[in-house]
Design a protein around this motif. Structure first.
Motif, PDB file in Angstrom:
ATOM      1  N   GLY A 163      33.594  43.569  38.282  1.00 26.31           N
ATOM      2  CA  GLY A 163      33.960  42.259  38.796  1.00 26.31           C
ATOM      3  C   GLY A 163      35.442  41.985  38.746  1.00 26.31           C
ATOM      4  O   GLY A 163      35.882  40.914  39.161  1.00 26.31           O
TER       5      GLY A 163
ATOM      6  N   THR B 155      32.971  44.222  42.664  1.00 28.19           N
ATOM      7  CA  THR B 155      33.750  42.994  42.742  1.00 28.19           C
ATOM      8  C   THR B 155      32.838  41.781  42.756  1.00 28.19           C
ATOM      9  O   THR B 155      31.621  41.897  42.931  1.00 28.19           O
ATOM     10  CB  THR B 155      34.632  42.977  44.012  1.00 28.19           C
ATOM     11  N   ASN B 156      33.444  40.608  42.572  1.00 24.51           N
ATOM     12  CA  ASN B 156      32.745  39.335  42.685  1.00 24.51           C
ATOM     13  C   ASN B 156      33.432  38.509  43.770  1.00 24.51           C
ATOM     14  O   ASN B 156      34.418  38.959  44.361  1.00 24.51           O
ATOM     15  CB  ASN B 156      32.732  38.603  41.338  1.00 24.51           C
ATOM     16  N   PRO B 157      32.948  37.306  44.091  1.00 21.95           N
ATOM     17  CA  PRO B 157      33.581  36.527  45.172  1.00 21.95           C
ATOM     18  C   PRO B 157      35.066  36.268  44.982  1.00 21.95           C
ATOM     19  O   PRO B 157      35.786  36.074  45.967  1.00 21.95           O
ATOM     20  CB  PRO B 157      32.787  35.212  45.153  1.00 21.95           C
ATOM     21  N   GLU B 158      35.584  36.279  43.745  1.00 21.22           N
ATOM     22  CA  GLU B 158      37.008  36.037  43.530  1.00 21.22           C
ATOM     23  C   GLU B 158      37.852  37.297  43.701  1.00 21.22           C
ATOM     24  O   GLU B 158      39.051  37.217  43.984  1.00 21.22           O
ATOM     25  CB  GLU B 158      37.253  35.466  42.133  1.00 21.22           C
ATOM     26  N   THR B 159      37.253  38.474  43.523  1.00 16.13           N
ATOM     27  CA  THR B 159      38.019  39.718  43.573  1.00 16.13           C
ATOM     28  C   THR B 159      37.616  40.620  44.739  1.00 16.13           C
ATOM     29  O   THR B 159      38.098  41.746  44.818  1.00 16.13           O
ATOM     30  CB  THR B 159      37.838  40.503  42.261  1.00 16.13           C
ATOM     31  N   ARG B 160      36.752  40.149  45.622  1.00 16.40           N
ATOM     32  CA  ARG B 160      36.322  40.997  46.736  1.00 16.40           C
ATOM     33  C   ARG B 160      37.481  41.267  47.682  1.00 16.40           C
ATOM     34  O   ARG B 160      38.392  40.455  47.841  1.00 16.40           O
ATOM     35  CB  ARG B 160      35.166  40.346  47.493  1.00 16.40           C
TER      36      ARG B 160
END
Length: 299
Positions: free
Chosen positions: A157, A238-243
């Motif tokens: 993430g 990744t997550n929505p902040e690091t995609r």
């Protein structure tokens, strides 16, 4: 007495004349036209669709019936493209810089020094390229999960997880590119510097690296493109902040499935925006790319 004229020197044929000699001019023009159509056709379709209405694109229209330049403005609010581009630039640029300089240092040791296991290491670099990245997805995920459990540090993430993954996959090929390039550099300069008392580190930083910029640029751009085009690992790590931008485009395209008429104009506009950094990269480093890719071709 008859004057004997000296024979004229034969004109050397270049690559262009060889191609013209092998292919008649009309056929050569036809082949070039077909290649340009194949390459530029999809690009022109994306450009026209990005300023066309969604209904016209859905109906199969190639040329825009009416201009919708606002697609390039709406896309920033429809897709989280700004965050994706920022993450992609940060991760891929870091991977390109670190991979390029690690590759040149590793290649210098492999080319200039003899030690046990050197040939095995070189063969291993080629062998690693034959492993499909898909097979490495689960082991990489399990490895990062185990590290998080053992050390209590969350890796999945974060940008660090993607950075380490891309660096691991890009480094073998970049190292082999630099090995091929450094083999063509003359040893006389290094030997002269060593006679003057220069250390190996000074020779690497002040002689080898300045002479190896074309190869460094090639290996760095390869590492950059590997991360920029990846969707598989970035979607898992990744997550929505690091995609990354590629994952943002994938999520955007998936969210349009099942709708009445997908917003094709914004999808094409977002794709072109994501392609701009790569095009600029090629244009800026074109001179180094040509020199790096053709090095070693002529001995």
């Amino acid at each position: 007495m008859l004057a004997v004229s000296a024979p004229k020197p034969a004109r050397r044929r270049g690559p262009a004349s060889d191609v013209t000699r092998l292919l008649p001019r009309p056929l050569l023009v036809a082949v070039i036209a077909v290649l340009l159509t194949v390459v530029l056709g999809p690009v022109l379709y994306m450009v026209f669709s990005s300023v066309n209405s969604d209904v016209s694109v859905a109906s199969g229209a190639f040329f825009p019936t009416e201009l919708h330049l606002d697609n390039y403005l709406k896309v920033w609010s429809t897709v989280d493209l700004g965050t994706g581009l920022m993450n992609s630039v940060i991760i891929c640029s870091g991977v390109a810089v670190v991979c390029a300089f690690l590759a040149v240092a590793t290649a210098y040791v492999l080319v200039r020094y003899e030690f046990r296991g050197r040939l095995t290491f070189l063969r291993g670099l080629l062998g690693l390229q034959s492993i499909p990245g898909t097979l490495m997805l689960l082991p990489v995920f399990v490895l990062f999960s185990s590290i998080a459990t053992a050390l209590g540090v969350q890796i999945i993430g974060t940008r660090t997880a993607v950075f380490i993954t891309y660096l691991t996959f890009a480094l073998p090929f970049s190292t082999w590119v630099m090995v091929t390039y450094l083999r063509g550099l003359p040893k006389a300069l290094e030997e002269a510097a060593r006679i003057d008392g220069a250390s190996s580190w000074r020779i690497l930083t002040q002689i080898v690296i300045p002479l190896s910029w074309p190869g460094i640029v090639v290996s760095g751009i390869f590492a950059f493109l590997l991360g920029w085009n990846d969707v598989l690992f970035a979607s898992v790590l990744t997550n929505p902040e690091t995609r990354t931008a590629a994952v943002a485009l994938q999520v955007f395209a998936a969210s349009q499935e099942g709708g009445a008429v997908p917003i094709y104009g914004q999808m094409m506009a977002a794709s072109l925006i994501c392609a701009v950094p790569v095009v600029v990269l090629y244009l800026v480093f074109q001179r180094y790319l040509i020199g790096g890719l053709t090095s070693g071709g002529v001995k």
